[in-house]
Design an enzyme around this catalytic site. Structure first.
Site, PDB file in Angstrom:
ATOM      1  N   GLY A 127       0.745  -1.111  -0.103  1.00  0.00           N
ATOM      2  CA  GLY A 127       0.012  -0.031   0.027  1.00  0.00           C
ATOM      3  C   GLY A 127       0.746   1.317  -0.298  1.00  0.00           C
ATOM      4  N   GLY A 168       5.722  -3.050   1.756  1.00  0.00           N
ATOM      5  CA  GLY A 168       5.243  -4.495   1.327  1.00  0.00           C
ATOM      6  C   GLY A 168       6.431  -5.094   0.151  1.00  0.00           C
ATOM      7  N   TYR A 228       9.050   6.629  -6.026  1.00  0.00           N
ATOM      8  CA  TYR A 228       7.970   7.855  -5.594  1.00  0.00           C
ATOM      9  C   TYR A 228       7.498   8.403  -6.701  1.00  0.00           C
ATOM     10  CZ  TYR A 228      11.713   7.530  -1.924  1.00  0.00           C
ATOM     11  OH  TYR A 228      12.613   7.176  -0.490  1.00  0.00           O
TER      12      TYR A 228
END
Length: 536
Positions: free
Chosen positions: A113, A182, A477
């Site tokens: 996430g 994750g 990013y």
């Protein structure tokens, strides 16, 4: 004649099944289809309370928000999935891919996430969509004898670090600083961390993988071939398939490492110090990692703000060796023995992640994020030191915003030795450091335009002082301001606008791999790799 009757019956039954699916709700159709196509499926006696979550379920919102990091994509106006599926077995993921394709349902896949633009749980270009959340697929099997570990995509990198340290005090893995990442998506973008100058990226230390391809097959490295294996290690998430497992190479760490933190403000000469940091940081001993975290803080006088930089370091060795290295290479930083603490590598993971002193490593097993905010981020790579005059202008820009933050991550060492084309992540030799720009706020959607305008203004101001042609960016990013795909109709030239920034010349090879393994562009999102034939 009998064969003809049999063929007609088969066609009729197939048509009947499709007709029944069409009459069902998308969720019912999906459950029925996944049950058919998953070899290890367990009976879903009460699916809405076990593996499937629809908007009318009391668990839908908690599951949706469980690992989402950017609150900007959880506001009421953000698109929501038709339902969320949390697979319990690899074959369930296979079934999800096959059934999404068969039913014409757009798929988003989430492991941790952390996607900065929420692309793992929000679709801005295509609705309806569903989310396959891998949170329940988090096995970690560490094999110290052959210096490796198989890790499932839903595990967090903090869990991986803990399980390694549980087996050995002298093994580690060079990946992220944020422990709730994750691993599925983290490694697909490169995965940098505090040992990158010694061992490279997480993606540089992957030995094998298991992936569900666009045809619903599970492929390991041998089955997928070297082109696809190359692409998934740094080519960005969710363009080539669903990562199920990574096999990672463990790296040696000393029993004792040393950490330190020193803070310097403008009044303490920080402008000159940060300029000096730029001159030396990529040339330091590769066992030493010093990042610079800069933001406004309260000044000496009431109502005044100043700029402070936190210099946070990790040295793979004892304090005496560290001080010797700093005395020779960066005495201006003024680090003393009192600033330093010796500890184990796993303790340094907690330290860098800003856990309070004395926090037990078991906290990493919770996989909980320590950072959930409304934010917008951008990134840059710097190849020449930013002049002091430009830094002074930067301080003025930072003081215009309520809660800005900028993190400068040093390169050099092993990062300069690995060729740009070895994996898709291209930011290697010649890069002094990477910058992450952040604007963080708590007022939700109220003043979002103000914060977005500020970070764009900052980004424009910095243009002369960062990499050019292209102005490079880090794919983990993710920044949709660089360009987005159209709904299932992205051209090569359009995607090139952001693809070259993330991957430089490796983008062209990624496009060719995509055309080979997913020519129909099943795995797609706002910045997924397009197949080559869409160049027209």
């Amino acid at each position: 004649m009998e064969l003809s009757k049999f063929s007609t019956l088969v066609l009729f039954l197939a048509f009947l099944q499709l007709s029944l699916l069409a009459l069902s709700s998308p969720l019912e159709s999906f459950i029925q289809c996944v049950s058919t196509h998953s070899s290890q499926i367990k009976p879903f006696s009460n699916p809405l309370n076990t593996a499937f979550f629809a908007p009318n379920s009391s668990s839908f919102v908690p599951v949706l928000q469980s690992s989402a990091q950017n609150l900007r994509y959880l506001v009421p106006s953000a698109p929501k999935p038709e339902f969320i599926f949390t697979p319990l077995h690899d074959s369930h993921v296979q079934g999800a891919v096959v059934c999404a394709k068969q039913l014409g349902i757009h798929l988003r896949v989430r492991s941790g996430g952390h996607d900065y633009e929420g692309l793992s749980y929000v679709s801005r270009i295509e609705t309806p969509f569903v989310v396959v959340d891998l949170a329940k697929l988090r096995q970690i099997n560490v094999n110290i004898k052959d210096n490796s570990a198989w890790i499932q995509a839903g595990a967090t990198i903090g869990e991986v670090y803990y399980r390694i340290s549980e087996k050995s005090k002298v093994h580690g893995f060079p990946a992220g600083l944020c422990t709730s990442l994750g691993v599925g998506g983290h490694i697909t973008g490169g995965a940098y961390g505090s040992m990158m100058r010694k061992f490279g990226l997480g993606a540089d230390n992957v030995l094998d993988a298991k992936i569900v391809d666009a045809g619903g097959k599970i492929l390991d490295r041998a089955a997928m071939g070297e082109d696809l294996f190359w692409a998934i290690r740094g080519g960005g998430g969710a363009s080539f398939g669903v990562i199920l497992w990574w096999k990672i190479k463990l790296v040696p760490v000393p029993e004792t490492v040393t950490v330190f933190t020193v803070i310097r403000t403008l009044e303490q000469g920080n402008t000159k110090l940060l300029y000096r940091w730029q001159q030396v940081v990529d040339k330091l001993d590769e066992n030493l990692f010093i990042r610079a975290i800069t933001q406004p803080q309260k000044g000496a006088n009431k109502g005044q703000r100043t700029i402070a930089t936190v210099y946070q370091g990790l040295f793979l060795g004892c304090v005496d060796r560290l001080l010797n290295v700093l005395h020779k290479s960066f005495p201006e930083l003024g680090v003393t023995k009192k600033d330093c603490t010796e500890m184990s590598w796993i303790e340094s993971v907690l330290y860098i992640a800003s856990y309070p002193s004395g926090t037990p490593p078991e906290v990493l097993l919770k996989g909980k994020s320590t950072f959930k905010n409304y934010f917008k981020a951008k990134s840059d790579f710097v190849r020449d030191p930013i002049p002091e005059t430009a830094l002074e202008g930067l301080w003025k820009k930072l003081l215009e915003e309520n809660s800005p933050l900028t993190l400068w991550t040093p390169y050099g060492g092993m990062m300069s030795k690995i060729p740009e084309s070895q994996i898709p992540f291209p930011h290697r030799n010649g890069t002094i450091f990477m910058i992450q720009w952040l604007s963080v706020w708590e007022d939700g959607e109220k003043e979002i335009s103000k914060h977005m305008s500020w970070i764009n203004s900052l980004y424009n101001y910095m243009a002369p002082y960062v990499s050019k042609f292209p102005r490079e960016a880090y794919v983990n990013y993710r920044d949709l301001d660089l360009g987005i795909n159209r709904k299932n109709n992205t051209s090569f030239q359009q995607a090139r606008a952001w693809g070259k920034r993330y991957f430089k010349d490796n983008f062209d090879r990624l496009v060719k791999v995509k055309a080979k393994v997913d020519p129909e562009n099943f795995f797609r999102h706002e910045q997924s790799i397009p197949p080559l034939q869409r160049a027209s």
